[in-house]
Design a protein around this motif. Structure first.
Motif, PDB file in Angstrom:
ATOM      1  N   SER A 140       0.818  -1.209   0.000  1.00  0.00           N
ATOM      2  CA  SER A 140       0.000   0.000   0.000  1.00  0.00           C
ATOM      3  C   SER A 140       0.857   1.267   0.000  1.00  0.00           C
ATOM      4  O   SER A 140       1.942   1.305   0.607  1.00  0.00           O
ATOM      5  CB  SER A 140      -0.906   0.000   1.228  1.00  0.00           C
ATOM      6  N   ASP A 163       0.966  -3.269   8.064  1.00  0.00           N
ATOM      7  CA  ASP A 163       0.383  -2.607   6.895  1.00  0.00           C
ATOM      8  C   ASP A 163      -0.229  -1.264   7.314  1.00  0.00           C
ATOM      9  O   ASP A 163      -1.318  -1.222   7.880  1.00  0.00           O
ATOM     10  CB  ASP A 163      -0.673  -3.519   6.284  1.00  0.00           C
ATOM     11  N   GLY A 165      -1.502   0.860   5.510  1.00  0.00           N
ATOM     12  CA  GLY A 165      -2.710   1.115   4.739  1.00  0.00           C
ATOM     13  C   GLY A 165      -3.910   0.343   5.220  1.00  0.00           C
ATOM     14  O   GLY A 165      -5.009   0.492   4.686  1.00  0.00           O
TER      15      GLY A 165
END
Length: 460
Positions: A140, A163, A165
């Motif tokens: 991401s 992550d 994102g």
């Protein structure tokens, strides 16, 4: 936040196959030696990670201070260290560079590339140059952190990472031959996940360990069951909050995790899942003092090992292994030349460990040390058995050459510990049909009433 060093699975040099059997002494007998020069990198090395090729060549990856903290990989040619490919091979500064050999022997490098919006990139080495696996920066655009890399036995690469994102939860992606795709949903953990680490079992099932911020920073492990991610035991199973989570899966399928107890004097603990619950392997907090930058691995024979910066020994390197009832030091505690940072622990075909670290006594440059006698050989041992031919194609002969020790068992395994043949050495000479065995490195392990021995050979 303190950094976690992942593990890598490793192999001993093919050149050793013709040598005498290894005599496995007590852990405290193991000397440690430097491979090449101490502090061999051109400048400071951060996030060191170690891997050994199927031919026995050690490789080290790190963020290279003389190349703007871009990724550099070096290899040991038997005498000295040399750059593998181009120094500073990444687009920009990197964190968490990780090198792992695939089951087919290809070297892969994963990292978080600060120069590419803090996204993840994976490359592989063809012996001369590095090429991208899929597109660079495949995660991401919000960025990623704490990336680790693992392979299934079929050779499929997986990465796990925090992550950004997906709510700073854990995500896992795999390369399908063309592109990187999510394994289950992105951000599959219930809450934020830090110190993500991944390992695959013999069936190719990925397991992810992490510091679970939804459970007050305690350790949790999840696995992908083919349709979704499920908890392995209770989430937040550690007694205290943790740092540096590492994970490995035994040849029998038992997952192990290692971590530092962040509010229990920052000592190391290892636990395993017994099928219904997580239990301690030995005592919780078994290190004498603080254990920073721990790296965890299972040896070829399945023994748990940890390497760490030892607060009880002037922050020098210490390696410990579990002996069935307690954790013991492998060699002398605090054996490195000076303070040691950013550990990576690795193995060859025997239980002699290797470590890489940032060597403070040498300008925080990279140093690699090997445990055991040179070549893994005890030179005073005349040998108990011989193997020929080596390599073997159709038939293998094992001959006993000493009569002063009583043989208990003889086992032959592959490098993953899978049993290929087992018997007692009742005859002076044994002939084994290996024609149907898969090509690769094999290990003969002989146990007597006095010692354990092993010897390597190649099945063509």
């Amino acid at each position: 936040m303190k950094r976690f060093i992942c593990l890598c699975l490793l192999w001993l040099p093919l050149a050793l196959f013709a040598q005498q059997p290894v005599v496995l002494h007590s852990p405290g007998d193991y000397p440690w030696r430097i491979l090449g020069n101490a502090g061999f990198s051109a400048g400071m090395a951060q996030f060191t990670c170690l891997a050994i090729s199927p031919a026995g060549v050690p490789f080290v990856a790190f963020a290279d201070s003389v190349n703007s903290l871009k990724a550099t990989v070096m290899k040991f040619n038997g005498t000295s260290w040399m750059v593998a490919g181009t120094p500073g091979l990444s687009m920009g500064q990197v964190i968490w560079p990780r090198i792992v050999f695939s089951p087919s022997g290809e070297l892969y490098l994963s990292y978080i590339d600060i120069g590419n919006n803090t996204k993840a990139t994976v490359k592989k080495f063809n012996g001369t140059t590095w090429s991208n696996v899929g597109v660079p920066g495949f995660t991401s655009s919000a960025g990623a952190d704490f990336i680790t890399l693992a392979f299934t036995p079929a050779g499929v690469p997986y990465v796990a990472f925090l992550d950004a994102g997906a709510g700073v939860k854990a995500s896992v992606m795999k390369f399908n031959g063309t592109s990187w795709v999510n394994v289950g949903p992105a951000g599959f953990t219930p809450s934020a996940a830090v110190f993500t680490a991944i390992a695959c079992n013999g069936a190719g099932v990925p397991y992810v360990a992490f510091r679970d911020e939804g459970n007050t920073g305690k350790a949790s492990v999840m696995k992908f069951d083919g349709s979704g991610w499920v908890n392995v035991g209770n989430p937040g199973f550690s007694v205290t909050s943790v740092l540096y989570t590492g994970i490995a899966v035994s040849s029998s399928g038992e997952p192990y995790v290692a971590f530092v107890n962040s509010d229990q004097d920052e000592k190391a603990t290892v636990m395993k899942f017994n099928g219904s619950a997580w239990v301690n392997v030995g005592s919780a907090g078994f290190t004498a003092g603080t254990a920073y930058y721990i790296s965890f691995a299972l040896s070829p024979s399945g023994k748990p090992y940890v390497a760490f910066m030892d607060g009880a020994n002037m922050n020098r390197a210490t390696v410990m292994r579990y002996e069935g009832t307690a954790w013991v030091a492998v060699g002398q505690p605090g054996f490195s030349p000076g303070q040691a940072l950013d550990f990576s622990l690795a193995f060859g075909a025997t239980d002699d460990p290797y470590i890489a670290f940032g060597d403070v006594a040498n300008g925080v440059r990279a140093t690699v040390m090997a445990g055991g006698w040179p070549g893994g050989i005890e030179t005073s041992e005349t040998g108990l058995f011989s193997i020929y031919p080596n390599p073997a194609t159709r038939e293998l002969f094992i001959k006993a050459v000493r009569q002063d020790e009583k043989v208990i068992s003889l086992k032959i395994t592959d490098t993953r510990g899978n049993l290929l043949w087992e018997s007692t050495l009742s005859d002076q000479l044994i002939r084994i049909n290996v024609g149907d065995w898969r090509p690769g490195i094999c290990i003969a392990r002989l146990t007597t009433d006095r010692n354990s021995y092993c010897r390597k050979f190649v099945k063509n």
